[in-house]
Design a protein around this motif. Structure first.
Motif, PDB file in Angstrom:
ATOM      1  N   VAL A   1       0.991  -1.406  -0.046  1.00 49.50           N
ATOM      2  CA  VAL A   1      -0.062   0.069  -0.185  1.00 49.50           C
ATOM      3  C   VAL A   1       0.867   1.122  -0.078  1.00 49.50           C
ATOM      4  O   VAL A   1       1.610   1.130   0.265  1.00 49.50           O
ATOM      5  CB  VAL A   1      -1.127   0.189   1.252  1.00 49.50           C
ATOM      6  N   LEU A   2       0.398   2.191  -1.167  1.00 49.56           N
ATOM      7  CA  LEU A   2       1.729   3.056  -1.008  1.00 49.56           C
ATOM      8  C   LEU A   2       1.242   4.325  -0.173  1.00 49.56           C
ATOM      9  O   LEU A   2       0.014   4.524   0.119  1.00 49.56           O
ATOM     10  CB  LEU A   2       1.684   4.035  -2.158  1.00 49.56           C
ATOM     11  N   ARG A   3       1.932   5.216   0.541  1.00 51.68           N
ATOM     12  CA  ARG A   3       1.134   6.248   1.251  1.00 51.68           C
ATOM     13  C   ARG A   3       2.139   7.805   0.552  1.00 51.68           C
ATOM     14  O   ARG A   3       3.311   7.177  -0.554  1.00 51.68           O
ATOM     15  CB  ARG A   3       2.018   6.234   2.699  1.00 51.68           C
ATOM     16  N   PRO A   4       1.214   8.371   0.594  1.00 56.95           N
ATOM     17  CA  PRO A   4       1.615   9.788  -0.234  1.00 56.95           C
ATOM     18  C   PRO A   4       3.104  10.365  -0.171  1.00 56.95           C
ATOM     19  O   PRO A   4       3.672  10.184   1.682  1.00 56.95           O
ATOM     20  CB  PRO A   4       0.737  10.906   0.764  1.00 56.95           C
ATOM     21  N   LYS A   5       3.768  11.212  -0.212  1.00 56.33           N
ATOM     22  CA  LYS A   5       5.074  10.443  -0.210  1.00 56.33           C
ATOM     23  C   LYS A   5       4.911  12.361   0.731  1.00 56.33           C
ATOM     24  O   LYS A   5       4.237  13.081   0.493  1.00 56.33           O
ATOM     25  CB  LYS A   5       6.416  11.308  -1.250  1.00 56.33           C
ATOM     26  N   LYS A   6       6.123  12.284   1.602  1.00 60.28           N
ATOM     27  CA  LYS A   6       6.297  13.307   2.617  1.00 60.28           C
ATOM     28  C   LYS A   6       7.360  14.641   2.264  1.00 60.28           C
ATOM     29  O   LYS A   6       8.884  13.717   1.128  1.00 60.28           O
ATOM     30  CB  LYS A   6       6.591  12.735   3.756  1.00 60.28           C
ATOM     31  N   LYS A   7       7.385  15.230   2.060  1.00 54.15           N
ATOM     32  CA  LYS A   7       8.362  16.048   2.175  1.00 54.15           C
ATOM     33  C   LYS A   7      10.194  15.888   2.745  1.00 54.15           C
ATOM     34  O   LYS A   7      10.913  16.456   1.339  1.00 54.15           O
ATOM     35  CB  LYS A   7       7.951  17.649   2.123  1.00 54.15           C
ATOM     36  N   ASP A   8       9.652  15.548   3.244  1.00 55.86           N
ATOM     37  CA  ASP A   8      11.167  14.757   4.335  1.00 55.86           C
ATOM     38  C   ASP A   8      11.836  13.808   4.521  1.00 55.86           C
ATOM     39  O   ASP A   8      12.359  13.011   4.668  1.00 55.86           O
ATOM     40  CB  ASP A   8      11.017  14.689   5.890  1.00 55.86           C
ATOM     41  N   ASP A   9      10.736  12.779   2.794  1.00 52.52           N
ATOM     42  CA  ASP A   9      11.519  12.047   2.588  1.00 52.52           C
ATOM     43  C   ASP A   9      12.544  11.608   1.514  1.00 52.52           C
ATOM     44  O   ASP A   9      12.365  12.418   0.328  1.00 52.52           O
ATOM     45  CB  ASP A   9      10.340  10.458   1.970  1.00 52.52           C
TER      46      ASP A   9
END
Length: 359
Positions: free
Chosen positions: A230-238
C-alpha cells in the motif's frame, strides 16, 4: 487495506471510497457469466473473461493500494469508469505533457492555445487507423488459417499474428477509440512488438500488450521490489531511496511472470472449461529466460571484446532471433493446448463469422 488519506481520495476516482469497491472486486470474476456458453461466441467470451475476471479486478485491487491506472484518472468519474471497464491505461504525466506540447496550434493572430480538442482528434485518428489496419490483418490471418494444411511453424506464426491483430482491435478499437471520444489520453497497448523487438525484456516490458504489462508491474513487480504493497503519500522529508537489490528485482521478475501464467490459465479455463498448465509453464519460463538474458548482457558488458562484438550485431538479426526464440518456446507450451482444445479453430471460425457480417 488501511483507508487512504483524504488527499488520495480527492485525486483519484472522484472521491470514491475504496472500501466501497469491494463488492465490485468480488463480482468482476463473474462478468463472464453474462455471455452464453456457446462455442461460436468464444471471442466475445474471451474478451469478457480477460476484462472482468482479470484486468478490471487488478485495477481495482491496485487502486485499493493507491497504485495503478485508476489513480491516474484525476477527479473525472467518467475517466475512472472508462479505465475500469475498458482495456486501456491512462498516459503517464510525462507522456501526457509531451502529447499536449505536440498538439499546440497557432491561431490566425499567431497566439498559441492549448489544443486539447486537436489532441483528442489526433489520438482518435491514430488509433482508428491502427484499428482498421489490424482488422485487415486479422482478416488476412483468418484466410490463411482457413486455407488448409500447413506446417506447424507457419501455423504458429499465423496464430501469433492473429492474436496480435485481435488484441489490437480490442484494445485500440474498443478501448482507445472510446477513450479518445471522451477526451482521455491513453498509452498505446502495443509498440511495434514484431518489427522492433531486440530482446526478451524489451518485448515483454515495453512492446507487447503494455496495458497488461502495466497491471502486472504495478500490482506484482513494484510491491515485491519495494517491499510495500500500500503506497502512502510522499512527504517532503522523505529521502531519496537507493536502487532495489538485484535479488529483489530477480524475485519480482519471476513472480510477475508466474502471476501472468496463473491469470492466463484462469483465462484459458474460462474459454475451454479445462486446465492445461502449459500456459503457466510458458510464462513462468519466460520470466526465467528474461533473468538469464539480463545476466548474460551484464556479463558481456563487463567484457569489452564481447561488448564490441555484440554492438556489431545488426538490429534486424536481434529482432529475428528474439521472435524466433519466442515462437520456438511457444511451440512447446503455448500453442499445443490451443490446438488440443480446438481453441484455435473456434476462434478462427468466430472471427470468420464476424467478418462475414461486415461484408
Amino acid at each position: 487495506v488501511p483507508a487512504p488519506g483524504r488527499r488520495d481520495r480527492e485525486d483519484a476516482g472522484a472521491g470514491v471510497e475504496k472500501s466501497d469497491l469491494m463488492p465490485a472486486t468480488f463480482s468482476c470474476p463473474f462478468g463472464d457469466a453474462m455471455i452464453a456458453d456457446e462455442t461460436d461466441q468464444v471471442v466475445t467470451r474471451a474478451y469478457f473473461a480477460a476484462q472482468y475476471a482479470w484486468w478490471s479486478n487488478f485495477k481495482l485491487i491496485a487502486f485499493c493500494c493507491n497504485r495503478g491506472a485508476l489513480c491516474k484518472c484525476g477527479p473525472s468519474l467518467t475517466a475512472f469508469v472508462a479505465v475500469l471497464a475498458l482495456p486501456i491505461s491512462p498516459a503517464d504525466s510525462a507522456e501526457h505533457e509531451e502529447g499536449n506540447a505536440k498538439a499546440e496550434v497557432k491561431t490566425r493572430g499567431g497566439e498559441k492555445q492549448s489544443a486539447s480538442a486537436s489532441k483528442d482528434f489526433s489520438q482518435l485518428t491514430q488509433y482508428g487507423a491502427q484499428t482498421i489496419g489490424k482488422t485487415l490483418g486479422l482478416a488476412a490471418c483468418t484466410v490463411v488459417l482457413n486455407s488448409g494444411p500447413m506446417s506447424t511453424g507457419v501455423r504458429n506464426f499465423a496464430l501469433a499474428l492473429a492474436l496480435y491483430c485481435l488484441l489490437g482491435v480490442m484494445e485500440d478499437g474498443l478501448g482507445a477509440v472510446t477513450a479518445s471520444v471522451i477526451g482521455l489520453v491513453v498509452k498505446p497497448s502495443f509498440n511495434n512488438p514484431i518489427t522492433h523487438t531486440s530482446s526478451l525484456r524489451d518485448f515483454w516490458s515495453f512492446r507487447w500488450n503494455r496495458h497488461v504489462a502495466s497491471l502486472l508491474r504495478e500490482l506484482v513487480y513494484e510491491p515485491v521490489v519495494s517491499g510495500v504493497l500500500v503506497l502512502r503519500p510522499k512527504k517532503k522529508d522523505d529521502g531519496a531511496k537507493g536502487r532495489p537489490s538485484i535479488g529483489r528485482r530477480i524475485v519480482g521478475t519471476l513472480l510477475t511472470f508466474f502471476a501472468s501464467g496463473v491469470m492466463h490459465e484462469i483465462h484459458f479455463l474460462y474459454m475451454t472449461h479445462g486446465f492445461a498448465g502449459d500456459w503457466l509453464i510458458f510464462f513462468t519460463l519466460q520470466g526465467f529466460f528474461v533473468v538469464v538474458e539480463h545476466a548474460a548482457r551484464k556479463f558481456i558488458a563487463s567484457r569489452p571484446t564481447l561488448a564490441k562484438w555484440l554492438a556489431k550485431v545488426p538490429k534486424v538479426l536481434r529482432i529475428l532471433m528474439t521472435i524466433s526464440f519466442l515462437l520456438v518456446t511457444g511451440s512447446y507450451h503455448y500453442f499445443p493446448p490451443v490446438r488440443r482444445s480446438g481453441l484455435d479453430k473456434r476462434v478462427v471460425s468466430h472471427v470468420a463469422s464476424m467478418m462475414a457480417i461486415l461484408k
